[in-house]
Scaffold this active site. Structure first.
Site, mmCIF file in Angstrom:
data_model
loop_
_atom_site.group_PDB
_atom_site.id
_atom_site.type_symbol
_atom_site.label_atom_id
_atom_site.label_comp_id
_atom_site.label_asym_id
_atom_site.label_seq_id
_atom_site.Cartn_x
_atom_site.Cartn_y
_atom_site.Cartn_z
ATOM 1 C CB CYS A 214 -14.112 1.333 0.005
ATOM 2 S SG CYS A 214 -13.434 2.991 0.212
ATOM 3 N NE ARG B 140 -3.902 0.659 1.896
ATOM 4 C CZ ARG B 140 -5.120 0.766 2.439
ATOM 5 N NH1 ARG B 140 -5.309 1.498 3.508
ATOM 6 N NH2 ARG B 140 -6.140 0.130 1.905
ATOM 7 N NE ARG C 96 -10.239 -5.217 0.547
ATOM 8 C CZ ARG C 96 -9.500 -4.193 0.991
ATOM 9 N NH1 ARG C 96 -10.089 -3.103 1.447
ATOM 10 N NH2 ARG C 96 -8.173 -4.236 0.937
HETATM 11 N N1 CP Z 1 -11.263 0.012 2.505
HETATM 12 C C1 CP Z 1 -10.000 -0.077 2.927
HETATM 13 O O1 CP Z 1 -9.069 -0.367 2.171
HETATM 14 O O2 CP Z 1 -9.833 0.147 4.260
HETATM 15 P P1 CP Z 1 -8.465 0.328 5.041
HETATM 16 O O3 CP Z 1 -7.871 1.648 4.639
HETATM 17 O O4 CP Z 1 -8.869 0.315 6.489
HETATM 18 O O5 CP Z 1 -7.558 -0.813 4.701
HETATM 19 N N1 NVA Z 2 -9.984 6.893 -1.323
HETATM 20 C C1 NVA Z 2 -9.570 6.412 -0.026
HETATM 21 C C2 NVA Z 2 -9.792 4.956 0.095
HETATM 22 C C3 NVA Z 2 -9.484 4.379 1.451
HETATM 23 C C4 NVA Z 2 -9.664 2.902 1.535
HETATM 24 C C5 NVA Z 2 -8.110 6.776 0.193
HETATM 25 O O1 NVA Z 2 -7.301 6.585 -0.707
HETATM 26 O O2 NVA Z 2 -7.795 7.268 1.280
#
Ligand code: CP
Ligand code: NVA
Length: 325
Positions: free
Chosen positions: A282, A123, A310
């Site tokens: 989400c 991430r 998920r």
């Molecule tokens: N929706 C999602 O990806 O949540 P997190 O940021 O908590 O992982």
């Molecule tokens: N659009 C949001 C999604 C979080 C899961 C972000 O990137 O922060």
């Protein structure tokens, strides 16, 4: 192709390694298979998402490294539980604790981690970091969100929609608000899954036009409009996300809120969609900003099913990456 582009499949034969990076780069048939198999894996647990290893422990002895450059609740816990239930284990690596956080290159980190683990989940901010990780890792790399996209989330959302409403092919999904990474990933998925996507957003916050154009060229039916009413009319699902993503500067908050306020999902908007429309998000959500408390807590809201899914979809993704699907 050099040795770093190869991995061993279950039978031990060499095959191209499978990275899970962008939905518009993965064959539609593979995406469909991941969703269908994940649904079966979920059903086999007979409503028991927690604890215990899945039958056969197909990823016994496999280790997933999870690298986080941004915070996470769902992704962190659901990937950890997914690999455990498949018989494997995970190592959580926050970038601040890695040499990556003080200047070691992504490429070197990828090569080093490939010597220890069977798959890497990342991430991060810039999508280029993800592709750099993938091109230098000899093990599969999974996109767990970048500023550009969030493919694990959208496959979980497709699984969730289909559980509630049947095949997504031919359905109309209405996106409300910021044209962010999650919105762009719905666009990337629209051609492969054959759904219509209507994005209502301020002109200043439209999704990346290159992603939309590419999706349309692949046959996706996508409209981008400022007119909320046009987007929501006839929609089977109304979807939104936070007005300030993790990559957005805090100083932009007031401007973004002012631009996005007309796109708040409220009861009136839900009434303008189909009678049986679902509400999706989400998460994390900001109640009474992008969605009212009334809607997010209503029977139409399937947000916690999305969050649970998920776990199930990421089993399918892990099995696909490791050539078990
Ligand atoms: N929706 C999602 O990806 O949540 P997190 O940021 O908590 O992982
Ligand atoms: N659009 C949001 C999604 C979080 C899961 C972000 O990137 O922060």
């Amino acid at each position: 192709m050099n040795a770093f582009d190869m991995t061993k499949d279950a039978q031990g034969s060499a095959s191209e390694k499978r990275d899970f990076l962008e939905l518009d780069e993965i064959p539609a048939a593979d995406l469909r298979r991941i969703v269908d198999e994940s649904r079966k894996i979920k059903q086999a647990r007979a409503g028991q998402p927690k604890g215990a290893v899945d039958v056969g422990a197909p990823l016994a002895d496999h280790v997933l490294a999870m690298v986080f450059e941004k915070p996470s609740t769902r992704t962190r816990v659901s990937f950890d539980m997914a690999i455990r239930q498949l018989g494997g284990s995970s190592i959580v690596l926050n970038s601040a604790d890695l040499q990556l956080g003080r200047g070691e290159t992504v490429a070197d980190t990828a090569r080093v981690l490939s010597g220890y683990v069977d798959a890497i989940m990342l991430r991060t901010f810039e999508p280029e970091k993800l592709t750099e990780m993938a091109s230098h890792a000899s093990v599969p790399v999974i996109n767990a969100l970048t500023d550009r996209s969030h493919p694990c989330q959208i496959l979980a959302d497709i699984l969730t929609f289909e559980e509630e409403r049947g095949p997504i092919k031919g359905a109309k999904l209405a996106w409300m608000g910021d044209g962010n990474n999650v919105a762009a990933t719905f666009a990337q998925a629209a051609a492969a899954f054959g759904f219509e996507l209507a994005i209502a957003c301020p002109s200043a916050l439209q999704p990346d036009p290159a992603i939309i154009e590419h999706a349309r060229a692949e046959g996706a039916k996508i409209t981008v409009t400022e007119a909320v009413g046009d987007a929501v009319k006839g929609a089977d699902a109304v979807i939104t996300d936070t007005w300030l993503s993790m990559n957005d500067a805090d100083e932009a908050r007031t401007r973004r809120h002012n631009l996005l306020r007309p796109y708040q999902v409220d009861a009136k908007m839900m009434k303008a969609a189909r009678k049986d429309a679902v509400f999706m998000h989400c998460l994390p959500a900001h109640r009474d900003e992008e969605v009212t408390t009334q809607v997010i807590d209503s029977p139409a809201s399937i947000i916690f099913q999305e969050a649970e899914n998920r776990l199930h979809i990421q089993k399918g993704i892990l099995l696909w990456c490791l050539n078990r699907l």
